[in-house]
Design a protein around this motif. Structure first.
Motif, PDB file in Angstrom:
ATOM      1  N   LEU A   7       0.858  -1.192   0.000  1.00  0.00           N
ATOM      2  CA  LEU A   7       0.000   0.000   0.000  1.00  0.00           C
ATOM      3  C   LEU A   7       0.888   1.233   0.000  1.00  0.00           C
ATOM      4  CD1 LEU A   7      -2.439  -1.343   2.730  1.00  0.00           C
ATOM      5  CD2 LEU A   7      -2.927  -1.160   0.279  1.00  0.00           C
ATOM      6  N   LEU A   8       0.752   2.040  -1.026  1.00  0.00           N
ATOM      7  CA  LEU A   8       1.659   3.176  -1.171  1.00  0.00           C
ATOM      8  C   LEU A   8       1.015   4.482  -0.708  1.00  0.00           C
ATOM      9  CD1 LEU A   8       2.589   0.969  -3.304  1.00  0.00           C
ATOM     10  CD2 LEU A   8       3.734   2.845  -4.465  1.00  0.00           C
ATOM     11  N   ASP A   9       1.776   5.247   0.056  1.00  0.00           N
ATOM     12  CA  ASP A   9       1.351   6.573   0.504  1.00  0.00           C
ATOM     13  C   ASP A   9       1.821   7.570  -0.562  1.00  0.00           C
ATOM     14  OD1 ASP A   9       1.008   8.997   1.714  1.00  0.00           O
ATOM     15  OD2 ASP A   9       1.921   8.413   3.623  1.00  0.00           O
ATOM     16  N   ALA A  10       0.915   7.892  -1.492  1.00  0.00           N
ATOM     17  CA  ALA A  10       1.323   8.601  -2.703  1.00  0.00           C
ATOM     18  C   ALA A  10       2.032   9.923  -2.420  1.00  0.00           C
ATOM     19  CB  ALA A  10       0.115   8.827  -3.605  1.00  0.00           C
ATOM     20  N   PRO A  53       5.334  -8.293  -5.216  1.00  0.00           N
ATOM     21  CA  PRO A  53       3.988  -8.100  -4.669  1.00  0.00           C
ATOM     22  C   PRO A  53       2.980  -8.910  -5.484  1.00  0.00           C
ATOM     23  CG  PRO A  53       4.624  -6.207  -5.998  1.00  0.00           C
ATOM     24  CD  PRO A  53       5.791  -7.136  -6.008  1.00  0.00           C
ATOM     25  N   THR A  54       1.950  -9.386  -4.829  1.00  0.00           N
ATOM     26  CA  THR A  54       0.858 -10.002  -5.577  1.00  0.00           C
ATOM     27  C   THR A  54      -0.286  -9.008  -5.696  1.00  0.00           C
ATOM     28  OG1 THR A  54      -0.022 -10.928  -3.524  1.00  0.00           O
ATOM     29  CG2 THR A  54       1.440 -12.331  -4.809  1.00  0.00           C
ATOM     30  N   HIS A  55      -0.363  -8.099  -4.731  1.00  0.00           N
ATOM     31  CA  HIS A  55      -1.435  -7.116  -4.706  1.00  0.00           C
ATOM     32  C   HIS A  55      -0.859  -5.746  -4.380  1.00  0.00           C
ATOM     33  CE1 HIS A  55      -3.377 -10.980  -4.095  1.00  0.00           C
ATOM     34  NE2 HIS A  55      -4.542 -10.444  -4.392  1.00  0.00           N
ATOM     35  N   MET A  56      -1.518  -4.726  -4.894  1.00  0.00           N
ATOM     36  CA  MET A  56      -0.984  -3.379  -4.663  1.00  0.00           C
ATOM     37  C   MET A  56      -2.071  -2.331  -4.817  1.00  0.00           C
ATOM     38  SD  MET A  56       2.305  -1.651  -6.584  1.00  0.00           S
ATOM     39  CE  MET A  56       3.692  -2.336  -5.731  1.00  0.00           C
ATOM     40  N   ALA A  57      -1.922  -1.218  -4.073  1.00  0.00           N
ATOM     41  CA  ALA A  57      -2.808  -0.068  -4.264  1.00  0.00           C
ATOM     42  C   ALA A  57      -2.049   1.188  -3.881  1.00  0.00           C
ATOM     43  CB  ALA A  57      -4.052  -0.201  -3.397  1.00  0.00           C
ATOM     44  N   VAL A  58      -2.473   2.328  -4.457  1.00  0.00           N
ATOM     45  CA  VAL A  58      -1.835   3.600  -4.134  1.00  0.00           C
ATOM     46  C   VAL A  58      -2.895   4.514  -3.519  1.00  0.00           C
ATOM     47  CG1 VAL A  58      -0.543   5.555  -5.013  1.00  0.00           C
ATOM     48  CG2 VAL A  58      -0.290   3.312  -6.095  1.00  0.00           C
ATOM     49  N   CYS A  59      -2.587   5.055  -2.347  1.00  0.00           N
ATOM     50  CA  CYS A  59      -3.571   5.872  -1.635  1.00  0.00           C
ATOM     51  C   CYS A  59      -3.193   7.351  -1.666  1.00  0.00           C
ATOM     52  CB  CYS A  59      -3.693   5.401  -0.194  1.00  0.00           C
ATOM     53  SG  CYS A  59      -4.174   3.665  -0.118  1.00  0.00           S
ATOM     54  N   PHE A  60      -4.181   8.172  -1.952  1.00  0.00           N
ATOM     55  CA  PHE A  60      -3.988   9.623  -2.006  1.00  0.00           C
ATOM     56  C   PHE A  60      -4.806  10.306  -0.917  1.00  0.00           C
ATOM     57  CE2 PHE A  60      -2.477   8.565  -6.157  1.00  0.00           C
ATOM     58  CZ  PHE A  60      -1.669   9.615  -6.563  1.00  0.00           C
ATOM     59  N   ASP A  61      -4.322  11.473  -0.476  1.00  0.00           N
ATOM     60  CA  ASP A  61      -5.143  12.334   0.377  1.00  0.00           C
ATOM     61  C   ASP A  61      -6.133  13.046  -0.523  1.00  0.00           C
ATOM     62  OD1 ASP A  61      -3.538  11.726   2.585  1.00  0.00           O
ATOM     63  OD2 ASP A  61      -2.127  13.321   2.084  1.00  0.00           O
ATOM     64  N   THR A  62      -7.219  13.536   0.047  1.00  0.00           N
ATOM     65  CA  THR A  62      -8.135  14.345  -0.760  1.00  0.00           C
ATOM     66  C   THR A  62      -8.146  15.768  -0.210  1.00  0.00           C
ATOM     67  OG1 THR A  62     -10.083  14.036   0.608  1.00  0.00           O
ATOM     68  CG2 THR A  62      -9.624  12.337  -1.032  1.00  0.00           C
ATOM     69  N   ALA A 112      -4.429   9.597   3.641  1.00  0.00           N
ATOM     70  CA  ALA A 112      -3.922   8.362   3.049  1.00  0.00           C
ATOM     71  C   ALA A 112      -3.506   7.379   4.135  1.00  0.00           C
ATOM     72  CB  ALA A 112      -2.758   8.670   2.125  1.00  0.00           C
ATOM     73  N   ASP A 113      -2.945   7.887   5.242  1.00  0.00           N
ATOM     74  CA  ASP A 113      -2.475   6.933   6.260  1.00  0.00           C
ATOM     75  C   ASP A 113      -3.648   6.222   6.940  1.00  0.00           C
ATOM     76  OD1 ASP A 113      -3.109   9.283   7.510  1.00  0.00           O
ATOM     77  OD2 ASP A 113      -1.183   9.530   8.535  1.00  0.00           O
ATOM     78  N   ASP A 114      -4.787   6.907   7.055  1.00  0.00           N
ATOM     79  CA  ASP A 114      -5.971   6.242   7.603  1.00  0.00           C
ATOM     80  C   ASP A 114      -6.417   5.115   6.672  1.00  0.00           C
ATOM     81  OD1 ASP A 114      -5.952   8.176   9.607  1.00  0.00           O
ATOM     82  OD2 ASP A 114      -7.269   9.509   8.468  1.00  0.00           O
ATOM     83  N   VAL A 115      -6.495   5.457   5.397  1.00  0.00           N
ATOM     84  CA  VAL A 115      -6.953   4.467   4.419  1.00  0.00           C
ATOM     85  C   VAL A 115      -6.006   3.276   4.397  1.00  0.00           C
ATOM     86  CG1 VAL A 115      -7.486   4.090   1.990  1.00  0.00           C
ATOM     87  CG2 VAL A 115      -8.021   6.288   3.050  1.00  0.00           C
ATOM     88  N   ILE A 116      -4.731   3.569   4.400  1.00  0.00           N
ATOM     89  CA  ILE A 116      -3.749   2.491   4.381  1.00  0.00           C
ATOM     90  C   ILE A 116      -3.866   1.652   5.648  1.00  0.00           C
ATOM     91  CG2 ILE A 116      -1.252   2.031   4.540  1.00  0.00           C
ATOM     92  CD1 ILE A 116      -0.824   4.268   2.524  1.00  0.00           C
ATOM     93  N   GLY A 117      -4.010   2.331   6.777  1.00  0.00           N
ATOM     94  CA  GLY A 117      -4.144   1.599   8.040  1.00  0.00           C
ATOM     95  C   GLY A 117      -5.351   0.674   8.004  1.00  0.00           C
ATOM     96  N   ALA A 118      -6.471   1.197   7.518  1.00  0.00           N
ATOM     97  CA  ALA A 118      -7.695   0.396   7.489  1.00  0.00           C
ATOM     98  C   ALA A 118      -7.525  -0.811   6.572  1.00  0.00           C
ATOM     99  CB  ALA A 118      -8.853   1.268   7.010  1.00  0.00           C
ATOM    100  N   ALA A 120      -4.792  -2.181   5.603  1.00  0.00           N
ATOM    101  CA  ALA A 120      -3.766  -3.087   6.118  1.00  0.00           C
ATOM    102  C   ALA A 120      -4.369  -4.049   7.143  1.00  0.00           C
ATOM    103  CB  ALA A 120      -2.619  -2.285   6.746  1.00  0.00           C
ATOM    104  N   LYS A 121      -5.172  -3.503   8.037  1.00  0.00           N
ATOM    105  CA  LYS A 121      -5.774  -4.352   9.077  1.00  0.00           C
ATOM    106  C   LYS A 121      -6.706  -5.396   8.450  1.00  0.00           C
ATOM    107  CE  LYS A 121      -3.948  -2.256  12.673  1.00  0.00           C
ATOM    108  NZ  LYS A 121      -2.788  -2.898  13.314  1.00  0.00           N
ATOM    109  N   MET A 122      -7.475  -4.960   7.440  1.00  0.00           N
ATOM    110  CA  MET A 122      -8.403  -5.899   6.809  1.00  0.00           C
ATOM    111  C   MET A 122      -7.638  -7.001   6.088  1.00  0.00           C
ATOM    112  SD  MET A 122     -11.279  -3.456   5.133  1.00  0.00           S
ATOM    113  CE  MET A 122     -11.158  -1.770   5.635  1.00  0.00           C
ATOM    114  N   ALA A 123      -6.607  -6.611   5.370  1.00  0.00           N
ATOM    115  CA  ALA A 123      -5.858  -7.599   4.595  1.00  0.00           C
ATOM    116  C   ALA A 123      -5.138  -8.566   5.525  1.00  0.00           C
ATOM    117  CB  ALA A 123      -4.856  -6.884   3.687  1.00  0.00           C
ATOM    118  N   GLU A 124      -4.683  -8.045   6.643  1.00  0.00           N
ATOM    119  CA  GLU A 124      -3.979  -8.905   7.599  1.00  0.00           C
ATOM    120  C   GLU A 124      -4.901 -10.057   8.025  1.00  0.00           C
ATOM    121  OE1 GLU A 124      -3.257  -7.224  11.430  1.00  0.00           O
ATOM    122  OE2 GLU A 124      -1.379  -8.353  11.709  1.00  0.00           O
ATOM    123  N   LYS A 125      -6.152  -9.712   8.277  1.00  0.00           N
ATOM    124  CA  LYS A 125      -7.113 -10.736   8.709  1.00  0.00           C
ATOM    125  C   LYS A 125      -7.296 -11.811   7.642  1.00  0.00           C
ATOM    126  CE  LYS A 125      -9.932  -8.195  12.021  1.00  0.00           C
ATOM    127  NZ  LYS A 125     -10.281  -6.811  11.566  1.00  0.00           N
TER     128      LYS A 125
END
Lengths: 550, 399
Positions: A7-10, A53-62, A112-118, A120-125
């Motif tokens: 998960l990238l913090d753009a 990586p098998t999966h990836m996403a890039v997160c932006f602030d709005t 972005a860090d909130d989105v990444i955190g969320a 990350a926790k879901m994917a971990e599960k």
């Protein structure tokens, strides 16, 4: 195979990329600064290539304000304006990410860090190994056995992976949850989080060792002795608010559908288009294989084998699933020396009349022809870049665009010297102006042949330097920029840079002819386009002053 | 162009015997310093490895309880770190000596002989005209700009540059305070122009003004501080940079700078005007009219803009100095040709020119060189230019 999600913090990565190159910016032929696009692309490609990586996403602030802004008006209030070049880079970066078929995620009201955190926790599960790609230290609070920080390499260094152990060591704490306790006390200047006045990282860590959490520190504030106790007692409320601000919100309305995050085939035509716009030639080729127009190019500063390897690795990567990582250092800041692209003309699709001149009769005819012109462009071909040691292999001339002559000089130095003597009266004619690119080199070569130029000179390299001191001055780059013409690259004749590189002496004169005559032709054409530019920028007087005297 | 071609063609003679001896000497002294380090540490290790060195200095010997680590977790052992510790610890002194000598040996003393041209037996440096954005020349193989001058051992390297033969000597001619003269001239600051016109020691005069004492009462320390401010101005340095440089507090640095600006009001005005000019026109220019474009000068981002502003202030100064010495070189080259001198101009480094002078011509060419340099480019506000000249059996002696 383990499922690895990156998960990238753009914005964090984009800022870093931009500043890493600020002293040596990449400017396109149209004058755009592309540091941010270039650095970000390098980072993401390196990840894909080397980290499997098998999966990836890039997160932006709005732009929408977050809960933190409504809670605390000063949150991030100390931030300077974002540099214009970064703002204008964002649409390009989004296009690149989309071209790579990687999802872009931005949720209004969350950073972005909130989105990444969320996520990350879901994917971990769901059994993922998660890497949060960011240089930002706040992410330490989210780290677990399966969620780690991937800190991309900076200025030629190595990337770092920070797990719970590394995070705890860095802050000198027991568990990662305490990162927010530390930040709550010490504050964070970057985000304008105040913290407790007078308490720094060390003190905060010491207090936590004793009391375990910020809340417990505050509860026991009465027992803390000395000035630290006073500071803590005075800063209770601010500390709690600071902790809240520093806490990454993992309760974000976002869903983790793993199929959306799967690494897919890239959209080559889309990438090709954007890379061409941004003039990422070498990088583009590395990513797309040879699909970007133009002749193969030298792989800057590395040995011959590398480009092939890189391309293969790339194919493997996007075609199939990668087996083993290819270690190819693409550090931000190494600023590879790319040529502008966008030149669609070259020797194969442009009419030209280049002739090889060898016999005395041919030479005599050439001298006679040249003598009817006042301005003659010339270029020497030699065996090396040290003009005091190199031997002359040939000399080319041009007096009209599209036309060129190449005079071959054999290895027999006496014969070479004899042939060059034919040209001596021409060079000694003070009424002739000589055009060249980095003409000092050619003059030095001639001086070793006992020939000196009597007239004036026009150096297209210096002309461009006066027009644009910060720009690139190489003939190839200028030709692409001003003439839209990509010249034959020297590597096509003598091989790539490095040990295996030959010299011009090893190349057939007929083959050099095309290259050398083209050089003289192009230099002459450059002079024609640069002259009006000198006027336009009102530096012509300055330039001409030197031309006649220097 | 012709001038540079001629200079590159000429090259300069190198004293290989001296370099050989010097190489051995440096090796011996580096070795001695290394041994001394091991003796004091009580352990042998790889001194060239920053990691091992850090462990020895800070873990084993604990010479600095507050030692900082780098991002990679190693102790920082860079020159700046060691210099701060040098006064208290002989071992650190020895380490610095070891580093300096090894560097000198590998970069210059051993490298120079390898650059000798087989055909001429001389070293032909190559000048790049279009590399430095300020307009200065840069040189390669060898890079003359880099030859160290700050330490005695570094300066010794200049001894290796010698005259063509016994009939020649080397002459070195150097502009004095050229960039500050240009600052004075362009800004038209009365106090500074006056100091140059009356031939005062500029740093001394600056110190007197800034610290508000009589010129005779300026102490060494005051002069040193004033000198740092003078140069800081050229390079667009702020209070922070000055404080770092002088090892003083930022408050003191700010006070000095504020005083400076008060005493030399037009310098501040010049800086403001230049930045305004750049903001309006997108470029700045030298006295001769060479321009440098500053695309970031109007950026809303402070860091980006500040970088462009520093360049705006600095480029006209450095660029004019570069133009001036080039003009001087052209004049000298012409004069030498006109008189058919055997003497040759060989090198250009910073604000200095080096000549191979035939002994019979020394007295004739001295005034010509000085005159060409002093009158290459007239400065505004009648600020005089001055050059100094020395003669010697090698570059060090001549300088």
């Amino acid at each position: 195979m383990p499922k690895k999600l990156f998960l990238l913090d753009a914005f964090a990565l984009v800022f870093r990329a931009y500043y890493a190159l600020i002293r040596n910016p990449r400017i396109t032929s149209k004058g755009r600064n592309t540091n941010a696009q270039f650095g970000f692309t390098n980072t993401i490609i390196e990840l894909i290539k080397n980290q499997n990586p098998t999966h990836m996403a890039v997160c932006f602030d709005t732009h929408a304000p977050t809960e933190r802004h409504t809670d605390f008006a000063d949150y991030k209030a100390n931030r300077q304006e974002t540099p214009e070049d970064i703002l204008s880079a964002v649409p390009d970066i989004k296009r690149i990410i989309e071209g790579l078929n990687i999802p872009v995620i931005a949720i209004d009201g969350y950073e972005a860090d909130d989105v990444i955190g969320a996520l990350a926790k879901m994917a971990e599960k769901e059994g993922y190994e998660v890497y949060m790609v960011t240089p930002d230290k706040d992410y330490g609070q989210l780290v677990s056995e399966n969620i780690k920080i991937y800190k991309p390499p900076y200025q030629g260094g190595k990337f770092e992976i920070l797990g719970p152990k590394e995070v705890c060591e860095k802050w000198d704490i027991e568990k990662v949850e305490q990162v927010i306790d530390i930040l709550g006390m010490m504050g964070d200047a970057v985000d304008n989080i105040p913290g407790i006045k007078g308490v720094g990282e060390k003190t905060a860590a010491k207090l936590l060792k004793e009391y375990g959490s910020l809340e417990n520190v505050l509860a026991n504030a009465e027992n803390i002795k000395g000035s630290i106790g006073e500071k803590v007692r005075a800063g209770k409320e601010v500390a709690l608010m600071s902790k809240k601000l520093a806490t990454i919100i993992t309760n974000v309305p976002v869903e983790f559908h793993e199929e959306n995050f799967l690494i897919k085939e890239m959209n080559k035509p889309a990438l090709k288009e954007i890379f061409e716009e941004l003039e990422f030639k070498t990088l583009g080729k590395r990513i797309l294989g040879d699909e970007i127009d133009g002749a193969p190019e030298a792989w800057n500063g590395s040995e011959e084998a590398k480009p092939k390897k890189a391309v293969t690795a790339q194919m493997d990567l996007f075609g199939n699933i990668i087996e083993q990582p290819e270690t190819l250092p693409i550090a931000i800041g190494s600023g590879s020396d790319e040529m502008p692209t966008g030149a669609d003309k070259n020797i194969n699709n442009t009419p030209h009349d280049y002739s090889l001149v060898q016999t005395d009769a041919e030479i005599n005819d050439l001298v006679k022809y040249l003598s009817t012109f006042n301005e003659i462009c010339f270029d020497t071909e030699t065996t090396g870049i040290d003009a005091n040691e190199a031997e002359i292999v040939g000399i080319s001339f041009s007096v009209k665009p599209g036309e060129g002559f190449y005079v071959f000089c054999p290895e027999d130095q006496a014969e070479t010297s004899r042939r060059l003597q034919f040209f001596k009266p021409l060079f000694n004619d003070a009424s002739k102006t000589w055009v060249g690119h980095n003409i000092k080199y050619d003059m030095l070569i001639l001086k070793w042949q006992g020939i000196e130029i009597a007239g004036n000179t026009f150096d297209s390299m210096l002309a461009h330097y006066v027009i644009e001191p910060d720009g690139k001055n190489g003939m190839d780059a200028l030709s692409e920029k001003f003439l839209g013409y990509e010249p034959v690259h020297i590597e096509e004749l003598i091989g790539k840079k490095g040990k295996g590189q030959g010299t011009m002496r090893d190349v057939e004169p007929e083959k050099i002819k095309e290259y050398a005559a083209e050089d003289a032709d192009i230099t002459l054409q450059l002079k024609m386009v640069l002259l009006p530019k000198l006027k336009e920028r009102e530096v012509e007087k300055y330039f001409m002053k030197w031309k006649t005297r220097w | 162009m012709k001038v540079l071609t001629a200079m590159e063609f000429e090259g300069i003679r190198i004293d290989e015997g001296f370099l050989n001896d010097y190489s051995k000497e440096l090796e011996k002294e580096a070795k001695a310093a290394e041994e001394s380090v091991y003796a004091q540490a009580g352990v042998r290790f790889n001194l060239a490895s920053p990691k091992q060195l850090g462990e020895v200095l800070f873990d084993k010997m604990q010479i600095d309880p507050k030692a900082k680590k780098t991002k990679t977790g190693q102790y920082a052992t860079g020159e700046d770190v060691l210099l701060k510790l040098a006064s208290k610890n002989k071992i650190v002194d020895d380490i610095l000596v070891f580093r300096e000598f090894t560097k000198l040996k590998s970069t210059y003393v051993d490298a120079l002989p390898l650059m000798i041209n087989i055909k001429t037996g001389r070293v032909h440096t190559s000048y790049a005209q279009a590399v430095a954005v300020t307009g200065r020349l840069s040189s390669n193989n060898p890079n003359l700009q880099n030859i160290p001058i700050r330490t005695e051992r570094g300066r010794e390297i200049r001894k290796a540059f010698i005259p063509r033969d016994k009939d020649h000597v080397l002459i070195s001619a150097d502009y004095s305070q050229i960039e500050l003269r240009i600052v004075a001239a362009i800004s038209g600051d009365e106090n500074m122009c006056e100091a140059f016109k009356t031939g005062k020691d500029i740093h001394n005069a600056t110190a007197a003004k800034v610290f508000n004492v009589a010129e005779k009462e300026v102490t060494k320390e005051m002069r040193y501080k004033a000198k740092s401010v003078n140069f800081g101005i050229i390079y667009g340095q702020g209070a922070f940079g000055l404080a770092e440089n002088l090892g003083i507090s930022r408050t003191e640095a700010k006070e000095i700078i504020d005083n400076y600006k008060k005493q030399f009001p037009n310098i501040q005005k010049y800086m403001d005007d230049t930045i305004h000019f750049a903001q309006e026109h997108g470029y700045v220019q030298t006295l001769m009219g060479r321009k440098r474009w500053l695309r970031d000068i109007n950026s809303a981002n402070f860091t980006v803009r500040a970088f462009a502003e520093r360049n705006a202030i600095n480029s006209p100064i450095q660029g004019s100095a570069a133009d001036m010495i080039k003009l001087a070189m052209i004049k000298i080259h012409r004069e030498f040709n006109k008189h058919n001198f055997k003497s040759k101009m060989l090198l250009q480094v910073h604000d200095e020119l080096v000549f191979d002078a035939h002994r019979s011509e020394v007295e004739k060419i001295k005034p010509i060189i000085l005159d060409c340099m002093q009158h290459a480019l007239a400065l505004p506000n009648d600020v005089p230019t001055d050059a100094e000249l020395g003669v010697g059996e090698n570059w060090l002696e001549a300088h």
